[in-house]
Design a protein around this motif. Structure first.
Motif, PDB file in Angstrom:
ATOM      1  N   GLY A 280       0.817  -1.209   0.000  1.00  0.00           N
ATOM      2  CA  GLY A 280       0.000   0.000   0.000  1.00  0.00           C
ATOM      3  C   GLY A 280       0.850   1.258   0.000  1.00  0.00           C
ATOM      4  N   ARG A 283       2.042   1.744  -3.425  1.00  0.00           N
ATOM      5  CA  ARG A 283       0.945   2.274  -4.252  1.00  0.00           C
ATOM      6  C   ARG A 283       0.724   3.751  -3.958  1.00  0.00           C
ATOM      7  NH1 ARG A 283      -1.957  -2.701  -3.001  1.00  0.00           N
ATOM      8  NH2 ARG A 283      -3.061  -1.546  -1.385  1.00  0.00           N
ATOM      9  N   LEU A 286       3.131   5.775  -5.878  1.00  0.00           N
ATOM     10  CA  LEU A 286       2.716   5.797  -7.278  1.00  0.00           C
ATOM     11  C   LEU A 286       1.553   6.760  -7.474  1.00  0.00           C
ATOM     12  CD1 LEU A 286       2.769   4.749 -10.178  1.00  0.00           C
ATOM     13  CD2 LEU A 286       1.351   2.807  -9.434  1.00  0.00           C
ATOM     14  N   ARG A 287       0.598   6.736  -6.551  1.00  0.00           N
ATOM     15  CA  ARG A 287      -0.540   7.650  -6.662  1.00  0.00           C
ATOM     16  C   ARG A 287      -0.082   9.113  -6.633  1.00  0.00           C
ATOM     17  NH1 ARG A 287      -5.615   5.604  -5.867  1.00  0.00           N
ATOM     18  NH2 ARG A 287      -5.837   3.514  -4.960  1.00  0.00           N
ATOM     19  N   ILE A 306      -3.332   3.784 -14.753  1.00  0.00           N
ATOM     20  CA  ILE A 306      -4.190   3.358 -13.635  1.00  0.00           C
ATOM     21  C   ILE A 306      -5.328   2.465 -14.073  1.00  0.00           C
ATOM     22  CG2 ILE A 306      -3.706   5.558 -12.518  1.00  0.00           C
ATOM     23  CD1 ILE A 306      -6.698   6.181 -12.870  1.00  0.00           C
ATOM     24  N   LEU A 309      -4.987  -0.909 -12.708  1.00  0.00           N
ATOM     25  CA  LEU A 309      -4.760  -0.934 -11.263  1.00  0.00           C
ATOM     26  C   LEU A 309      -6.011  -0.571 -10.479  1.00  0.00           C
ATOM     27  CD1 LEU A 309      -1.256   0.788 -11.095  1.00  0.00           C
ATOM     28  CD2 LEU A 309      -1.764  -1.640 -10.794  1.00  0.00           C
ATOM     29  N   TRP A 310      -6.614   0.555 -10.824  1.00  0.00           N
ATOM     30  CA  TRP A 310      -7.744   1.055 -10.027  1.00  0.00           C
ATOM     31  C   TRP A 310      -8.972   1.392 -10.866  1.00  0.00           C
ATOM     32  CZ3 TRP A 310      -2.877   3.810  -8.994  1.00  0.00           C
ATOM     33  CH2 TRP A 310      -2.185   3.263  -7.921  1.00  0.00           C
ATOM     34  N   GLU A 338      -8.772   3.081   0.008  1.00  0.00           N
ATOM     35  CA  GLU A 338      -8.430   1.973  -0.888  1.00  0.00           C
ATOM     36  C   GLU A 338      -9.635   1.058  -1.095  1.00  0.00           C
ATOM     37  OE1 GLU A 338      -5.884   1.291  -2.647  1.00  0.00           O
ATOM     38  OE2 GLU A 338      -4.065   2.152  -1.789  1.00  0.00           O
TER      39      GLU A 338
END
Length: 514
Positions: A280, A283, A286-287, A306, A309-310, A338
């Motif tokens: 996390g 991540r 990365l975010r 993304i 990923l999301w 998340e």
């Protein structure tokens, strides 16, 4: 799990005979655990006995000069209070048959009584019980190893945590639920465990207990009775960094073998959640990088990264929500976000930005912002709707709204509301207050030294757009008196208040000074 008295009575080589019919005993009397067999002819052997034992006696204490029924009732009552599983009476050693008074007392108190024939030595009964205990312990040990092996193999599957909990539920015959770090139900096995109970989800009491363990912040466990079931709860993770709570429920409590398996799963689950936490954090970095790319205009690049990923970015126009956070509860907040991203793909994107959490949201996520503010006690500023090309301006709006929201209790404040208050509303929140007070100081000093009312008169006059009549009515003076006061104030301040810039500057001083 211990062998039972029923199994001991069923051993054909012992020829034991139950004297108290099962139907006349409390339900489950013959299915109590049998830990050991002890023999004694003492009138009160209880100081030397432990619960879940079977007592054998030849009846020396039941001689003809003993007080009969009264003695038998007291003897049996003491055994029951001690938690004895059953009483065996050896015949033809001291006396023929079993005393009727003892049989009656055992029936009255619900204690199983069986007869041991002369040809069956007490040592044979004790050895048989010992063999059963050893067999059962070996079987449970073998089961423990098999269960741990099956759980370890499950942990190697793609969804290791879910597979581990599912296998634990199957091995124990209990339902298993995982609550996340916020106290919300993450998953349950079997999946219909709560649906079968008719409530569709964990009870309020169970959720409160899980939330209480999490709030304490320390590794702990507890056992509660919920809906007729014994439920064990165990925190996951390290003290100060709890990752969730594992709950297990069933009609019977776990024996030591089951508890040993649960302990191993707690360690595996805690490790999995710690690994998820480390992932996390990666991540999160990365975010943050993707948010900078969005603010720089690289929308297509971010969308391509993304997507797998999301899910997609929220559809434009979007709003930016700026959340001011401290250290406390930050990880819980990020974990909740998340979960929301996973549950609502395409409606939410978030990242850390300096000392803030920045959210890109669509028009459907207003309730989420209110939920976050209420649950975590957060100040949240929200921008006007904007296209992706105008994100920097939207972020600036969200930051201004966040800054203004800190004037009051934690809440969600939209920039649209802030903008209606005007530019001058910011003066009271900056160091312009010192400048404003300095500007008005000549009037304050003049009023104090000469007993005039220039400061109040000027303020009321400005509030009425420089109109003498309405302002004089409010002050309770004649308009010529007010006109004279304004002229005097101009001399004290050294300003011509007939000009708009001078009036605007003086009004700004009043606002800044508060």
């Amino acid at each position: 799990m211990l062998p039972t008295l029923r199994r001991l009575l069923a051993r054909p080589e012992l020829s034991l005979r139950l004297l108290t019919p099962e139907g006349d005993l409390p339900p489950g009397s013959l299915d109590q655990g049998l830990e050991w067999v002890h023999s004694s002819d003492l009138a009160d052997p209880t100081p030397f006995l432990s619960p879940s034992q079977v007592l054998l006696t030849t009846g020396t204490q039941f001689t003809s000069d003993a007080p009969g029924e009264a003695f038998s009732r007291g003897y049996v009552a003491r055994l029951r209070e001690r938690g004895i599983t059953g009483l065996g009476f050896g015949t033809e050693v001291v006396r023929e048959g079993t005393p009727d008074a003892l049989v009656a007392a055992c029936l009255a108190d619900g204690l199983p009584l069986f007869e041991v024939p002369y040809r069956t030595p007490f040592i044979a009964v004790a050895r048989a019980a010992g063999d059963m205990v050893a067999e059962e312990r070996f079987a449970r040990h073998t089961w423990t190893l098999g269960a741990q092996r099956a759980i370890a193999l499950a942990a190697l599957r793609p969804d290791g945590l879910g597979a581990t909990l599912s296998e634990l539920s199957r091995q124990l015959g209990h339902w298993v639920a995982l609550f996340d770090a916020t106290g919300g139900l993450d998953r349950v096995f079997p999946r219909d465990a709560f649906a079968r109970s008719g409530v569709g989800g964990p009870s309020d009491m169970l959720q409160r207990e899980a939330a209480l363990l999490l709030r304490r912040g320390q590794r702990a466990s507890s056992t509660v009775v919920d809906g007729g079931e014994s439920v064990t709860l165990q925190t996951l993770g390290r003290g100060g960094q709890l990752r969730g709570v594992l709950a297990l429920g069933g009609q019977v409590e776990l024996d030591p073998a089951g508890q040993e398996v649960v302990t191993s799963v707690v360690a595996l689950a805690g490790l999995a959640l710690e690994q998820n936490s480390a992932l996390g954090r990666a991540r999160g970095k990365l975010r943050s990088g993707l948010l900078q790319a969005l603010l720089g205009g690289s929308v297509e690049l971010v969308q391509s990264i993304i997507g797998d990923l999301w899910g997609p970015l929220p559809a434009a126009p979007v709003r930016i929500a700026a959340i001011g956070t401290g250290r406390d509860g930050l990880e819980d907040l990020i974990e909740l976000l998340e979960l929301r991203v996973e549950a609502r793909p395409g409606q939410l994107f978030f990242a850390r930005q300096r000392a803030m959490i920045v959210l890109l949201v669509d028009r459907t996520t207003g309730p989420l912002l209110t939920e976050l503010s209420t649950a975590f006690g957060l100040h949240i500023g929200v921008s006007d709707p904007a296209e992706y090309g105008a994100l920097p301006r939207a972020l600036a709006q969200a930051e201004r709204a966040l800054e203004r929201s800190r004037d009051g209790a934690p809440a969600v404040l939209e920039f649209e509301i802030v903008s209606r208050q005007g530019v001058l509303a910011y003066l009271a929140r900056t160091d312009a207050g010192d400048v404003g007070r300095a500007t008005l100081e000549p009037l304050v000093r003049h009023d104090a030294e000469r007993g005039t009312e220039l400061l109040a008169s000027v303020r009321v006059w400005l509030e009425h757009n420089g109109q003498y009549g309405p302002a004089a009515d409010v002050l309770g003076v004649h308009r010529h008196t007010l006109r004279a006061r304004i002229g005097q104030a101009e001399q004290v301040l050294g300003r011509d208040l007939a000009a708009f810039p001078a009036r605007a500057d003086l009004w700004a001083a009043f606002v800044a000074a508060g």
